[in-house]
Design a protein around this motif. Structure first.
Motif, PDB file in Angstrom:
ATOM      1  N   ALA A   1       0.834  -1.196   0.000  1.00 42.01           N
ATOM      2  CA  ALA A   1       0.000   0.000   0.000  1.00 42.01           C
ATOM      3  C   ALA A   1       0.878   1.258   0.000  1.00 42.01           C
ATOM      4  O   ALA A   1       2.080   1.187   0.243  1.00 42.01           O
ATOM      5  N   ASP A   2       0.237   2.387  -0.268  1.00 45.11           N
ATOM      6  CA  ASP A   2       0.918   3.692  -0.287  1.00 45.11           C
ATOM      7  C   ASP A   2       2.054   3.722  -1.304  1.00 45.11           C
ATOM      8  O   ASP A   2       3.085   4.366  -1.080  1.00 45.11           O
ATOM      9  N   VAL A   3       1.867   3.026  -2.434  1.00 42.63           N
ATOM     10  CA  VAL A   3       2.875   3.028  -3.492  1.00 42.63           C
ATOM     11  C   VAL A   3       2.508   4.118  -4.496  1.00 42.63           C
ATOM     12  O   VAL A   3       1.446   4.061  -5.111  1.00 42.63           O
ATOM     13  N   GLU A   4       3.362   5.113  -4.641  1.00 43.26           N
ATOM     14  CA  GLU A   4       3.106   6.154  -5.617  1.00 43.26           C
ATOM     15  C   GLU A   4       3.225   5.583  -7.031  1.00 43.26           C
ATOM     16  O   GLU A   4       4.075   4.716  -7.281  1.00 43.26           O
ATOM     17  N   PRO A   5       2.393   6.032  -7.969  1.00 41.47           N
ATOM     18  CA  PRO A   5       2.434   5.453  -9.323  1.00 41.47           C
ATOM     19  C   PRO A   5       3.756   5.682 -10.038  1.00 41.47           C
ATOM     20  O   PRO A   5       4.102   4.956 -10.953  1.00 41.47           O
ATOM     21  N   ASP A   6       4.500   6.700  -9.597  1.00 40.68           N
ATOM     22  CA  ASP A   6       5.773   7.022 -10.242  1.00 40.68           C
ATOM     23  C   ASP A   6       6.935   6.847  -9.253  1.00 40.68           C
ATOM     24  O   ASP A   6       7.951   7.521  -9.359  1.00 40.68           O
ATOM     25  N   ALA A   7       6.772   5.928  -8.306  1.00 42.10           N
ATOM     26  CA  ALA A   7       7.778   5.758  -7.253  1.00 42.10           C
ATOM     27  C   ALA A   7       9.063   5.166  -7.804  1.00 42.10           C
ATOM     28  O   ALA A   7       9.047   4.225  -8.593  1.00 42.10           O
TER      29      ALA A   7
END
Length: 295
Positions: free
Chosen positions: A186-192
């Motif tokens: 969870a809390d994974v940014e789409p551009d991480a």
């Protein structure tokens, strides 16, 4: 989606010296910035931000070798200072600006990407769409670095730290889908970027009305649609192949797009040594409404 990604690559080339309006491009194709960035990362093997940085540094290298004034190069490629530019240059090329100017290298070139869709059709994906009311994920969580390829040792350490009796307690608490013990990201940014942090939770799904033990961490999940892929075979290879196939085959071929939310792996059955398993891979989705190819 393939057309949108290729258009995005063309926009990147024309805007290496400025801001890139990913949200606007996504809207023109009837999808979302979140989905475009997630699909780019999955198919390219790197976040869009990293690709842009590599392309900028690839073109900037020629100006460095030509001896152009460093501040001018930095500003041309979107950096506000020579220090910021020099850090990015070193990170991409593995060499300092001064060394490249003196020796002409070494340089690491990032070619311009081009996406193509090839659907072989010889391995059909077992997928279903389910609508779920709000539920919660409860278990033990930790912030861990994002790893794009291979096994994440930080997640392994989290799971290994949980006693066997706690695994049994968690499994007994499960009272809704996804069933059984879950591996949640969870809390994974789409551009991480690789190395950035995400929340990993090892736990179970509970009905929204179920009382949650006070010693467990909780992620509240709103109602919505999910695509569920059933995966059987060698573990974790079969699961990793399903992740890849969802991006290369399933999403480009179906009228659904990713929406923000956790991704979940439910282990339904497994060999005693965990060499093989039957899993479900859950992604939060919403209907896609493409508007056709845009110029």
């Amino acid at each position: 989606m393939i057309s949108a990604l290729n258009h995005l690559v063309d926009v990147v080339e024309s805007r290496l010296d400025g801001e890139i309006d990913v949200a606007g491009l996504a809207s023109r194709y009837g999808t979302t910035e979140y989905h475009v960035r997630r699909m780019f990362s999955s198919l390219a093997g790197m976040p869009l931000s990293e690709y842009v940085r590599r392309r900028r540094m690839t073109l900037a290298a020629a100006h460095v070798i030509d001896g152009d004034e460093l501040l001018g190069i930095a500003v041309r490629f979107g950096y506000g200072s020579t220090e910021a530019f020099s850090r990015a240059f070193l990170a991409v090329h593995g060499a300092r600006v001064a060394d490249v100017r003196a020796h002409g290298g070494p340089l690491r070139t990032q070619p311009q990407l081009r996406f193509r869709l090839t659907v072989e059709g010889n391995t059909p994906m077992n997928a279903r769409i389910v609508d779920r009311p709000a539920f919660r994920l409860a278990g033990h969580s930790a912030r861990v670095p994002l790893v794009y390829e291979g096994v994440n040792p930080h997640i392994q350490a989290v799971v290994a730290s949980i006693p066997p009796e706690e695994h049994a307690r968690l499994k007994a608490l499960s009272d809704t889908e996804p069933a059984g013990l879950l591996q949640v990201s969870a809390d994974v940014e789409p551009d991480a970027a690789e190395g950035s942090e995400l929340t990993y939770l090892h736990g179970v799904a509970l009905d929204a009305a179920t009382e949650t033990p006070a010693d467990l961490d909780v992620i509240e999940v709103p109602e919505g649609a999910w695509v569920v892929f059933r995966v059987e075979g060698e573990y974790p290879a079969a699961l990793q192949n399903a992740y890849a196939a969802s991006a290369t085959d399933w999403f480009p071929s179906n009228p659904w797009r990713l929406r923000p939310g956790p991704s979940i792996v439910a282990v339904l059955e497994r060999a005693e040594d965990f060499s093989a398993a039957t899993c479900e891979l859950w992604f939060p989705v919403e209907r896609d409404t493409p508007r056709g190819d845009q110029p």
